[in-house]
Design a protein around this motif. Structure first.
Motif, short mmCIF file in Angstrom:
data_model
loop_
_atom_site.label_atom_id
_atom_site.label_comp_id
_atom_site.label_asym_id
_atom_site.label_seq_id
_atom_site.Cartn_x
_atom_site.Cartn_y
_atom_site.Cartn_z
N LYS A 1 -5.77 -9.15 6.40
CA LYS A 1 -4.76 -9.12 7.40
C LYS A 1 -4.99 -8.62 8.81
CE LYS A 1 0.27 -8.72 7.07
NZ LYS A 1 1.18 -7.45 6.83
N CYS A 2 -5.36 -7.44 8.97
CA CYS A 2 -5.61 -6.98 10.23
C CYS A 2 -7.08 -6.75 10.70
CB CYS A 2 -4.78 -5.51 10.26
SG CYS A 2 -5.82 -4.39 9.42
N HIS A 3 -7.98 -7.23 9.87
CA HIS A 3 -9.17 -7.40 10.03
C HIS A 3 -10.06 -6.19 10.41
CE1 HIS A 3 -8.32 -11.81 9.94
NE2 HIS A 3 -7.59 -11.44 11.10
N ARG A 4 -9.53 -4.99 10.15
CA ARG A 4 -10.21 -3.76 10.23
C ARG A 4 -11.53 -3.54 9.55
NH1 ARG A 4 -8.29 2.36 8.47
NH2 ARG A 4 -10.35 3.11 8.44
N CYS B 1 -10.50 -6.19 6.50
CA CYS B 1 -9.18 -6.40 5.74
C CYS B 1 -8.81 -7.85 6.34
CB CYS B 1 -8.07 -5.70 6.63
SG CYS B 1 -6.55 -5.93 6.25
N ASP C 1 -4.86 0.81 6.69
CA ASP C 1 -3.73 0.47 7.88
C ASP C 1 -2.54 -0.22 7.25
OD1 ASP C 1 -4.99 2.11 9.66
OD2 ASP C 1 -6.08 0.46 10.62
N CYS C 2 -2.86 -1.42 6.82
CA CYS C 2 -1.81 -2.28 6.33
C CYS C 2 -1.55 -2.75 5.14
CB CYS C 2 -2.08 -3.45 7.26
SG CYS C 2 -3.34 -4.73 6.58
N CYS D 1 -6.60 -2.11 2.46
CA CYS D 1 -6.72 -1.53 3.80
C CYS D 1 -5.76 -0.28 3.94
CB CYS D 1 -6.18 -2.75 4.88
SG CYS D 1 -6.05 -2.04 6.43
#
Ligand code: NAD
Length: 242
Positions: A130-133, A128, A151-152, A149
């Motif tokens: 932004k959150c790097h998942r 991701c 999550d975000c 993503c």
């Protein structure tokens, strides 16, 4: 002595082989390269492929990027061919210290090679923005169009090096170390025109420089042996003698 016999002799005499590979190593697995006559650069798209797989294009036209990427750059059903397998066999026999690859398809690893320096990254890792998942290839392929993503909600980006992006420092230093420690460097399946990766071969200081490629390369003139042919067909005639 024919070329295959000469190649066999070089492999038999070498104990720290490094393979420097490009897209041509995977064409026998059904993945098109960029610069052959039937390669991606000779097919017609709305934008030239080198423009689509650039950082600024990803930022500004992410839908078009993913249309091309999922359709033309990702081949989930591709399997390692005789070339990938022979390179892994050399490593397992203790005769190969690494594979430095410009390929993003992950097939060297699937074939069993452990010391693989993927200098342009891999389609198998996705993050991701932004959150790097982390996301697997299957996860992003399962999402329609642009993968976002869970999550975000930000866009997920494949961990491949796009044009205008820098290479990973650790991978580069590992690749250069392997090449500079090699006693035999085999350059194969690459047009040697994509920099800085193509420049890594200049760190070779060992005994045998070998080129196995369908078309001529800029390293042909300095090589100890040049074999113009398909690398899978060539390496399947070679025995791994420990
Ligand atoms: P390229 O397309 O510029 O050149 C491929 C070279 O391989 C050509 O010289 C061609 O003559 C040769 N070749 C084709 N099939 C061959 C075979 N069976 N045996 C021996 N030689 C063969 O590829 P490149 O130099 O790797 O540069 C393209 C860039 O695009 C790379 O940086 C890579 O990241 C990316 N790419 C990767 C893949 C992949 O992961 N499989 C596929 C296409 C492009």
């Amino acid at each position: 002595m024919d070329k295959i016999e000469q190649l066999q002799k070089i492999f038999d005499e070498s104990n720290r082989i490094v393979f420097f590979t490009g897209a041509g190593v995977s064409t026998e697995s059904g993945i098109p390269d960029f610069r052959s006559v039937d390669g991606l650069y000779n097919q017609k798209y709305r934008y030239p492929p080198e423009r689509i797989i650039s950082h600024s294009f990803f930022r500004d036209n992410v839908e078009e990027f993913y249309r091309f990427y999922k359709d033309r750059m990702v081949y989930p059903l591709a399997r390692p061919n005789a070339a990938h397998k022979k390179m892994a066999e050399f490593e397992a026999a203790g005769k190969c210290i690494g594979v430095v690859t410009q390929n993003i398809d992950g097939l060297h690893t699937v074939a069993g090679s452990k010391n693989v320096y993927e200098v342009h990254g891999t389609i198998n890792k996705n993050y991701c923005t932004k959150c790097h998942r982390f996301y697997s290839l299957d996860e992003i392929m399962a999402k329609d169009g642009v993968p976002y993503c869970d999550d975000c909600g930000a866009v997920i980006k494949p961990d491949v090096v796009l044009y205008e992006e820098g290479l990973d420092d650790l991978t580069v230093s590992g690749a250069i170390r392997a090449i500079s420690q090699a006693d035999c460097l085999v350059i194969t399946g690459t047009s040697l025109v994509v920099y800085p990766a193509a420049g890594f071969v200049n760190y070779f200081n060992g005994k045998y420089l070998v080129v196995i490629n369908l078309s001529s390369t800029s390293s042909d003139s300095s090589a100890d042996l040049v074999v113009h042919g398909k690398v899978g067909e060539v390496l399947s005639q070679i025995k791994v003698n420990a």
